[in-house]
Design a protein around this motif. Structure first.
Motif, PDB file in Angstrom:
ATOM      1  N   GLY A 110      -9.496  65.855 -28.385  1.00  0.00           N
ATOM      2  CA  GLY A 110      -8.098  66.072 -28.049  1.00  0.00           C
ATOM      3  C   GLY A 110      -7.097  65.558 -29.051  1.00  0.00           C
ATOM      4  O   GLY A 110      -5.921  65.948 -29.008  1.00  0.00           O
ATOM      5  N   ASP A 111      -7.520  64.692 -29.989  1.00  0.00           N
ATOM      6  CA  ASP A 111      -6.563  64.098 -30.927  1.00  0.00           C
ATOM      7  C   ASP A 111      -6.611  64.722 -32.316  1.00  0.00           C
ATOM      8  O   ASP A 111      -5.925  64.235 -33.225  1.00  0.00           O
ATOM      9  CB  ASP A 111      -6.802  62.593 -31.048  1.00  0.00           C
ATOM     10  CG  ASP A 111      -6.347  61.838 -29.808  1.00  0.00           C
ATOM     11  OD1 ASP A 111      -5.765  62.477 -28.904  1.00  0.00           O
ATOM     12  OD2 ASP A 111      -6.578  60.617 -29.739  1.00  0.00           O
ATOM     13  N   LEU A 112      -7.423  65.761 -32.509  1.00  0.00           N
ATOM     14  CA  LEU A 112      -7.441  66.415 -33.820  1.00  0.00           C
ATOM     15  C   LEU A 112      -6.735  67.764 -33.729  1.00  0.00           C
ATOM     16  O   LEU A 112      -6.384  68.222 -32.648  1.00  0.00           O
ATOM     17  CB  LEU A 112      -8.881  66.570 -34.329  1.00  0.00           C
ATOM     18  CG  LEU A 112      -9.959  67.142 -33.392  1.00  0.00           C
ATOM     19  CD1 LEU A 112      -9.873  68.637 -33.258  1.00  0.00           C
ATOM     20  CD2 LEU A 112     -11.341  66.740 -33.902  1.00  0.00           C
ATOM     21  N   LEU A 113      -6.471  68.366 -34.898  1.00  0.00           N
ATOM     22  CA  LEU A 113      -5.837  69.684 -34.983  1.00  0.00           C
ATOM     23  C   LEU A 113      -4.557  69.720 -34.141  1.00  0.00           C
ATOM     24  O   LEU A 113      -3.604  69.018 -34.438  1.00  0.00           O
ATOM     25  CB  LEU A 113      -6.831  70.768 -34.580  1.00  0.00           C
ATOM     26  CG  LEU A 113      -8.117  70.837 -35.445  1.00  0.00           C
ATOM     27  CD1 LEU A 113      -9.090  71.851 -34.882  1.00  0.00           C
ATOM     28  CD2 LEU A 113      -7.791  71.144 -36.890  1.00  0.00           C
ATOM     29  N   ARG A 231       4.592  81.537 -49.530  1.00  0.00           N
ATOM     30  CA  ARG A 231       5.220  82.650 -48.812  1.00  0.00           C
ATOM     31  C   ARG A 231       6.323  82.158 -47.877  1.00  0.00           C
ATOM     32  O   ARG A 231       6.882  82.943 -47.105  1.00  0.00           O
ATOM     33  CB  ARG A 231       4.166  83.415 -48.018  1.00  0.00           C
ATOM     34  CG  ARG A 231       3.019  83.988 -48.857  1.00  0.00           C
ATOM     35  CD  ARG A 231       2.004  84.694 -47.985  1.00  0.00           C
ATOM     36  NE  ARG A 231       2.556  85.892 -47.396  1.00  0.00           N
ATOM     37  CZ  ARG A 231       2.300  87.138 -47.815  1.00  0.00           C
ATOM     38  NH1 ARG A 231       1.473  87.328 -48.830  1.00  0.00           N
ATOM     39  NH2 ARG A 231       2.862  88.176 -47.222  1.00  0.00           N
ATOM     40  N   GLY A 232       6.603  80.850 -47.896  1.00  0.00           N
ATOM     41  CA  GLY A 232       7.691  80.322 -47.083  1.00  0.00           C
ATOM     42  C   GLY A 232       7.273  79.695 -45.769  1.00  0.00           C
ATOM     43  O   GLY A 232       8.118  79.307 -44.963  1.00  0.00           O
ATOM     44  N   TRP A 233       5.948  79.560 -45.534  1.00  0.00           N
ATOM     45  CA  TRP A 233       5.460  78.935 -44.324  1.00  0.00           C
ATOM     46  C   TRP A 233       5.414  77.413 -44.485  1.00  0.00           C
ATOM     47  O   TRP A 233       5.344  76.903 -45.601  1.00  0.00           O
ATOM     48  CB  TRP A 233       4.046  79.414 -43.999  1.00  0.00           C
ATOM     49  CG  TRP A 233       3.886  80.860 -43.644  1.00  0.00           C
ATOM     50  CD1 TRP A 233       4.012  81.932 -44.479  1.00  0.00           C
ATOM     51  CD2 TRP A 233       3.526  81.388 -42.368  1.00  0.00           C
ATOM     52  NE1 TRP A 233       3.748  83.098 -43.804  1.00  0.00           N
ATOM     53  CE2 TRP A 233       3.443  82.797 -42.502  1.00  0.00           C
ATOM     54  CE3 TRP A 233       3.251  80.816 -41.125  1.00  0.00           C
ATOM     55  CZ2 TRP A 233       3.113  83.623 -41.429  1.00  0.00           C
ATOM     56  CZ3 TRP A 233       2.916  81.636 -40.063  1.00  0.00           C
ATOM     57  CH2 TRP A 233       2.852  83.029 -40.221  1.00  0.00           C
ATOM     58  N   LEU A 234       5.381  76.717 -43.361  1.00  0.00           N
ATOM     59  CA  LEU A 234       5.129  75.277 -43.345  1.00  0.00           C
ATOM     60  C   LEU A 234       3.861  75.042 -42.524  1.00  0.00           C
ATOM     61  O   LEU A 234       3.915  74.905 -41.291  1.00  0.00           O
ATOM     62  CB  LEU A 234       6.313  74.525 -42.729  1.00  0.00           C
ATOM     63  CG  LEU A 234       7.622  74.568 -43.510  1.00  0.00           C
ATOM     64  CD1 LEU A 234       8.739  73.886 -42.713  1.00  0.00           C
ATOM     65  CD2 LEU A 234       7.458  73.901 -44.869  1.00  0.00           C
ATOM     66  N   PRO A 235       2.696  75.004 -43.167  1.00  0.00           N
ATOM     67  CA  PRO A 235       1.440  74.859 -42.408  1.00  0.00           C
ATOM     68  C   PRO A 235       1.215  73.428 -41.920  1.00  0.00           C
ATOM     69  O   PRO A 235       1.468  72.460 -42.643  1.00  0.00           O
ATOM     70  CB  PRO A 235       0.369  75.271 -43.418  1.00  0.00           C
ATOM     71  CG  PRO A 235       0.987  75.038 -44.762  1.00  0.00           C
ATOM     72  CD  PRO A 235       2.465  75.235 -44.603  1.00  0.00           C
ATOM     73  N   ASP A 236       0.751  73.307 -40.698  1.00  0.00           N
ATOM     74  CA  ASP A 236       0.254  72.028 -40.190  1.00  0.00           C
ATOM     75  C   ASP A 236      -1.195  71.849 -40.605  1.00  0.00           C
ATOM     76  O   ASP A 236      -1.597  70.771 -41.048  1.00  0.00           O
ATOM     77  CB  ASP A 236       0.372  71.960 -38.667  1.00  0.00           C
ATOM     78  CG  ASP A 236       1.791  71.735 -38.196  1.00  0.00           C
ATOM     79  OD1 ASP A 236       2.625  71.268 -39.006  1.00  0.00           O
ATOM     80  OD2 ASP A 236       2.080  72.021 -37.025  1.00  0.00           O
TER      81      ASP A 236
END
Length: 279
Positions: A110-113, A231-236
């Motif tokens: 539960g604490d990853l991703l 491309r302008g995204w902000l990935p987590d």
């Protein structure tokens, strides 16, 4: 089809129903949700769909107040998809007092991703689903595989608590261009909607390159995330994990036959999208 707003009425209607099938939703429905309803109808009857925007799974800065409430439209769609009962409680019906008892998933899952970037999210999800399970008492509950980690968390919860509910996953439904259907797609402007398909494309590229010798997995993941940033995204996160536990695979597993899944979460403009691809 009936629309029910109270726990007492729902329990009265469902009394003595041993094969109830259940699909929990937050409303603002689309074809992906309707596919879950049709899948539920294959496994039980009556089919109950809840429509409830759950405050517990939103962080303070997230879009709880702005999340679309479209019950009338949702009910029209559900009537065509095989739903028998819509359960649409008010917040004080499902939470008549502050919800101080909560279901905490194991940190290893539960604490990853999603759990790392949305702390407390899975506690909110598990708590409301546990509560809904107690109200509906379904024999089977269907969730979409688009929320891959959520599906694993909820299946584990049902197993460890020995709930009499079988948790099933249903395939992600996609638009013609490959974008995973999501209620939050409605937040996208026209140009963003065109760009949004890049998330699934990056996952396909990561999945393809991950099974062949070459750069390390860390390098492949970094390249995938960078391609989104350009491309302008902000990935987590853009990552490859074992399906069994969502932990990183070894090189031997990555290049062998270990069942894997590529997962991504990234923000496009003001909209955070998630997707995944099994390989």
């Amino acid at each position: 089809m009936r629309v029910i707003h109270t726990v007492s009425e729902l329990r009265e209607v469902l009394a003595g129903q041993p094969r109830t099938a259940f699909v929990p939703t937050m409303g603002n429905l689309h074809e992906g949700h309707l596919s879950l309803v049709r899948e539920a109808a294959r496994h039980g009857s009556p089919v109950v769909v809840s429509v409830f925007v759950n405050r517990l799974q939103f962080l303070p800065h997230e879009d709880f107040d702005q999340y679309p409430r479209t019950l009338a439209k949702d009910a029209e769609l559900l009537a065509t998809a095989g739903c028998d009962i819509v359960f649409a409680p008010a917040e004080d019906e499902l939470y008549p007092q502050p919800q101080t008892y909560k279901v905490q998933p194991p940190p290893a899952l539960g604490d990853l991703l999603e759990g790392e970037f949305r702390p407390g999210f899975f506690t909110g999800v598990c708590t409301v689903v546990m509560k809904l399970f107690q109200v509906v008492q379904p024999a089977v509950a269907v969730f979409g595989q688009k929320d891959y980690q959520q599906l694993k968390v909820l299946a584990g919860m049902a197993e460890q608590f020995m709930l009499p509910t079988r948790v099933l996953g249903a395939p992600t439904v996609r638009a013609d261009d490959g974008l995973a259907l999501s209620s939050r797609n409605g937040y996208l402007g026209p140009a963003e909607r065109t760009e949004a398909v890049a998330l699934s494309q990056v996952l396909h590229q990561l999945a393809t390159s991950a099974r062949v010798p070459g750069p390390s997995l860390a390098e492949l993941e970094a390249k995938a995330a960078q391609s989104l940033r350009k491309r302008g995204w902000l990935p987590d996160y853009v990552t490859l994990r074992r399906r069994s536990d969502l932990l990183p695979p070894s090189d031997e597993q990555r290049l062998g036959s270990e069942p894997l899944v590529a997962l991504a979460a990234a923000k496009l403009g003001q909209t955070r999208l998630i997707d995944n691809l099994e390989l």
